[in-house]
Design a protein around this motif. Sequence first.
Motif, PDB file in Angstrom:
ATOM      1  N   ASN A 129       0.826  -1.208   0.000  1.00 51.32           N
ATOM      2  CA  ASN A 129       0.000   0.000   0.000  1.00 51.32           C
ATOM      3  C   ASN A 129       0.855   1.250   0.000  1.00 51.32           C
ATOM      4  O   ASN A 129       0.599   2.191  -0.760  1.00 51.32           O
ATOM      5  CB  ASN A 129      -0.937  -0.006   1.217  1.00 51.32           C
ATOM      6  CG  ASN A 129      -2.331  -0.518   0.890  1.00 51.32           C
ATOM      7  OD1 ASN A 129      -3.126   0.184   0.298  1.00 51.32           O
ATOM      8  ND2 ASN A 129      -2.599  -1.762   1.256  1.00 51.32           N
ATOM      9  N   TYR A 134      -0.703  -1.758  -5.079  1.00 56.04           N
ATOM     10  CA  TYR A 134      -2.097  -2.127  -5.248  1.00 56.04           C
ATOM     11  C   TYR A 134      -2.844  -1.094  -6.100  1.00 56.04           C
ATOM     12  O   TYR A 134      -3.619  -1.443  -7.000  1.00 56.04           O
ATOM     13  CB  TYR A 134      -2.784  -2.245  -3.881  1.00 56.04           C
ATOM     14  CG  TYR A 134      -2.513  -3.541  -3.160  1.00 56.04           C
ATOM     15  CD1 TYR A 134      -2.549  -4.752  -3.831  1.00 56.04           C
ATOM     16  CD2 TYR A 134      -2.257  -3.556  -1.794  1.00 56.04           C
ATOM     17  CE1 TYR A 134      -2.320  -5.944  -3.171  1.00 56.04           C
ATOM     18  CE2 TYR A 134      -2.021  -4.742  -1.117  1.00 56.04           C
ATOM     19  CZ  TYR A 134      -2.056  -5.934  -1.805  1.00 56.04           C
ATOM     20  OH  TYR A 134      -1.832  -7.107  -1.146  1.00 56.04           O
ATOM     21  N   ASN A 154      -6.206  -3.618   0.496  1.00 55.61           N
ATOM     22  CA  ASN A 154      -6.436  -2.518   1.409  1.00 55.61           C
ATOM     23  C   ASN A 154      -6.007  -2.886   2.820  1.00 55.61           C
ATOM     24  O   ASN A 154      -5.867  -4.062   3.153  1.00 55.61           O
ATOM     25  CB  ASN A 154      -7.925  -2.154   1.405  1.00 55.61           C
ATOM     26  CG  ASN A 154      -8.162  -0.756   1.928  1.00 55.61           C
ATOM     27  OD1 ASN A 154      -7.214  -0.028   2.178  1.00 55.61           O
ATOM     28  ND2 ASN A 154      -9.408  -0.381   2.087  1.00 55.61           N
TER      29      ASN A 154
END
Length: 424
Positions: A129, A134, A154
């Motif tokens: 992240n 992502y 996430n």
Amino acid sequence: MRLILNTFLRSFLFCFLLVGFSLASSLSAQAVNPKLPDPDALEREADDLDYQARTTQNPAESRRLSQQADAKRKLAVDTRNEMHDRELEKPYNKPTLELQWNAMQSTWESEALARNKNLGVNTYNALLNQAGAYQAAKTNAAGLGLNPNLLNDNLTTYSSPQGNTKTAFPIRATYLNTAKTFGIEFNYLDVRMKPSYTTFDVASSLSSAAPIQFHSVEYRRLDYSLNFAWYVITGTGRIGLAAGARNLDIYSKEYGNIPGNYGFGSSEEKAGGLGPQIGIRLFKNFSASLIGHFRADYFRTLGHYNRTTQGVLSGVSGPYILDTASMGGIKANLISRTGYEIDTGISFMRSRWLKYTFGFQFTELASKISGYNYNPTVFPGAPGDPLFLNQVSKPLDQFSSGSALGKEVHDKFYGFYFGLSLII
């Protein structure tokens, strides 16, 4: 004539000794178990004494009669208890089959939620992240009209579950041979819980969903075992060893906004396993009608793990499906469990065929998944989806989610129970 007389005297003496021995044995048995009075007659005598106490005009005589009535009633209760104990103490020369139904107020901390927490926040997906890996994969997939098919893109934190208690109804069947030196046990439990929790998406990406979501999920536990037990009879009970097999299947199912910014859809997890178990058994007779027990089992199981997530992802046209089930020679995902179960309680024998039990059961296990492999052929969409999955999404998932699924998690199931047994 003298020979006949001597023979007669010897026969008479033998008969006399035999009768004397029988009489002595009878007296000895009566000394051990003296004849008990009739409890119904004692109750009637107590009623008569109460009536006399109410009708007499002398206060001192009334108190004396009332005390005698109370003593008669106490003797009647003690007599019935003694008769009950004597009946249970008589040797029972037949094998028994006990069928037990329990009502258990149980609490469950499921391994499924523990795995979700590891997936939601771990070192590797935090790194991906922060590096924007992502976000870049989802943007590229959207530009190509493809599904990114990321298992966890996430950072998601979970609250503690609420409402994870339920009345479960375990069933147990036990066979004992005549000498109570060998037994067979079968235990069965099928329970479902619907706890709730809240997730907070720390780093939202390409999602219109609110970062804070409330979830209601169903957990199902199917747990059954078959054991053979060998006992040694002691002065006040029996002690033994048990060996057998245990099957444990744990499922989870969820609908709504799926954690990890999947959008609206469903998530399902199946984790089964079969393996051996060994244990010890202790039974203590506190009296003829009061029996305590302690059971402890250690078990290991091995089975298959499958996780399926499907839904509609914001920013990408069409539904997506993520399925970890193996197909076409792809390596299966295995789940191994190691755990123990403790069951202790006390039972009251109402009669030879009826028993009440109050006890406590605690089961804890640690589980770990061998790897993370899923089948790319199950994903719908544009022809380039499998290629994007294998070249982009799958390496990211195996870097973060594979390590999270491989991390050991714990499962606890426990509660107090009240049981009713029918003994055949």
